[in-house]
Write a protein that holds these residues in place. Structure first.
Motif, PDB file in Angstrom:
ATOM      1  N   UNK A  89      51.015  72.134 -53.559  1.00  0.00           N
ATOM      2  CA  UNK A  89      50.501  73.533 -53.447  1.00  0.00           C
ATOM      3  C   UNK A  89      49.887  73.570 -52.281  1.00  0.00           C
ATOM      4  N   UNK A  90      48.901  72.729 -51.725  1.00  0.00           N
ATOM      5  CA  UNK A  90      48.505  72.749 -50.405  1.00  0.00           C
ATOM      6  C   UNK A  90      49.554  72.774 -49.315  1.00  0.00           C
ATOM      7  N   UNK A  91      50.300  72.009 -49.319  1.00  0.00           N
ATOM      8  CA  UNK A  91      51.459  72.027 -48.421  1.00  0.00           C
ATOM      9  C   UNK A  91      52.150  73.370 -48.374  1.00  0.00           C
ATOM     10  N   UNK A  92      52.549  74.103 -49.583  1.00  0.00           N
ATOM     11  CA  UNK A  92      53.141  75.328 -49.342  1.00  0.00           C
ATOM     12  C   UNK A  92      52.168  76.258 -48.847  1.00  0.00           C
ATOM     13  N   UNK A  93      50.901  76.355 -49.384  1.00  0.00           N
ATOM     14  CA  UNK A  93      49.996  77.179 -48.634  1.00  0.00           C
ATOM     15  C   UNK A  93      49.816  77.205 -47.148  1.00  0.00           C
ATOM     16  N   UNK A  94      49.932  76.004 -46.555  1.00  0.00           N
ATOM     17  CA  UNK A  94      49.795  75.633 -45.063  1.00  0.00           C
ATOM     18  C   UNK A  94      51.118  76.132 -44.568  1.00  0.00           C
ATOM     19  N   UNK A  95      52.183  76.012 -45.103  1.00  0.00           N
ATOM     20  CA  UNK A  95      53.365  76.360 -44.392  1.00  0.00           C
ATOM     21  C   UNK A  95      53.699  77.856 -44.446  1.00  0.00           C
ATOM     22  N   UNK A  96      53.091  78.363 -45.322  1.00  0.00           N
ATOM     23  CA  UNK A  96      53.444  79.901 -45.391  1.00  0.00           C
ATOM     24  C   UNK A  96      52.219  80.796 -44.942  1.00  0.00           C
ATOM     25  N   UNK A  97      51.118  80.260 -44.657  1.00  0.00           N
ATOM     26  CA  UNK A  97      49.975  81.095 -44.039  1.00  0.00           C
ATOM     27  C   UNK A  97      49.990  82.142 -43.372  1.00  0.00           C
ATOM     28  N   UNK A  98      51.016  82.130 -42.375  1.00  0.00           N
ATOM     29  CA  UNK A  98      51.341  83.100 -41.455  1.00  0.00           C
ATOM     30  C   UNK A  98      52.247  84.181 -41.926  1.00  0.00           C
ATOM     31  N   UNK A  99      52.625  84.307 -43.225  1.00  0.00           N
ATOM     32  CA  UNK A  99      53.416  85.308 -43.696  1.00  0.00           C
ATOM     33  C   UNK A  99      52.574  85.862 -44.602  1.00  0.00           C
ATOM     34  N   UNK A 100      52.285  87.246 -44.182  1.00  0.00           N
ATOM     35  CA  UNK A 100      51.125  88.037 -44.966  1.00  0.00           C
ATOM     36  C   UNK A 100      51.436  88.424 -46.473  1.00  0.00           C
ATOM     37  N   UNK A 101      52.906  88.643 -46.590  1.00  0.00           N
ATOM     38  CA  UNK A 101      53.265  88.938 -48.097  1.00  0.00           C
ATOM     39  C   UNK A 101      53.671  87.820 -48.924  1.00  0.00           C
ATOM     40  N   UNK A 102      53.216  86.622 -48.475  1.00  0.00           N
ATOM     41  CA  UNK A 102      53.733  85.583 -49.431  1.00  0.00           C
ATOM     42  C   UNK A 102      52.467  84.934 -49.884  1.00  0.00           C
ATOM     43  N   UNK A 103      52.473  84.700 -51.443  1.00  0.00           N
ATOM     44  CA  UNK A 103      51.283  83.982 -51.948  1.00  0.00           C
ATOM     45  C   UNK A 103      52.040  82.736 -52.964  1.00  0.00           C
ATOM     46  N   UNK A 104      50.984  81.922 -53.040  1.00  0.00           N
ATOM     47  CA  UNK A 104      51.345  80.706 -53.838  1.00  0.00           C
ATOM     48  C   UNK A 104      50.686  80.448 -55.207  1.00  0.00           C
TER      49      UNK A 104
END
Length: 163
Positions: free
Chosen positions: A61-76
């Motif tokens: 979950x941490x990896x996915x949050x880190x990888x997608x933090x720049x995408x404002x319409x994405x949540x994990x």
């Protein structure tokens, strides 16, 4: 029965699930494409203890949050249920699946039909990664990691920082 275009909700959400053990550039490619299509994309990280993941659920979950933090319409979201049940709980009717090769298609098609048999409001949308990422899978990355090989070019740089 096909839905009428006029029935389109004003806020389109989709869910993209996987074990993301670890998230790869191929996953991020699919996530970015989905984020350009949908108003909101929920990345559902499956606990998947039966698969015996290399990384803990919390770490993935941490990896996915880190990888997608720049995408404002994405949540994990982490989850340990049927994906269809999670989609229903989150009021999502569209499931995103990635297809790298023909070999993926048969399994993904069966899963799409199975999900629709449980909830007939569920639609599955299949996206292909760019050719550059078509061979990348978590299985390949884990195998390279196990043998101390060079894998850094296959995962998002934010994930490397978390490792």
């Amino acid at each position: 029965m096909p839905r009428n275009i006029t029935e389109r909700q004003s806020h389109q959400k989709a869910i993209y699930s996987g074990t993301f053990d670890p998230i790869t550039n191929g996953h991020l490619d699919i996530i970015s494409r989905a984020a350009n299509i949908f108003d909101e994309v929920i990345i559902a990280v499956a606990q998947s203890e039966l698969k015996g993941p290399m990384f803990s659920h919390e770490k993935r979950v941490e990896f996915v949050n880190a990888a997608t933090h720049h995408l404002p319409n994405v949540r994990v979201e982490g989850f340990d249920t049927l994906l269809v049940d999670l989609a229903t709980q989150l009021n999502v009717n569209t499931i995103i699946r990635g297809l790298r090769a023909v070999s993926d298609f048969e399994f993904e098609l069966q899963m799409g039909y199975a999900n629709a048999s449980i909830n007939d409001k569920i639609e599955t949308v299949y996206l292909m990664p760019t050719l550059e990422n078509a061979f990348v899978s978590s299985t390949i990355v884990r195998e390279i990691i196990r043998f101390d090989g060079k894998f850094q070019h296959l995962v998002p740089k934010e994930v490397l920082k978390c490792m």
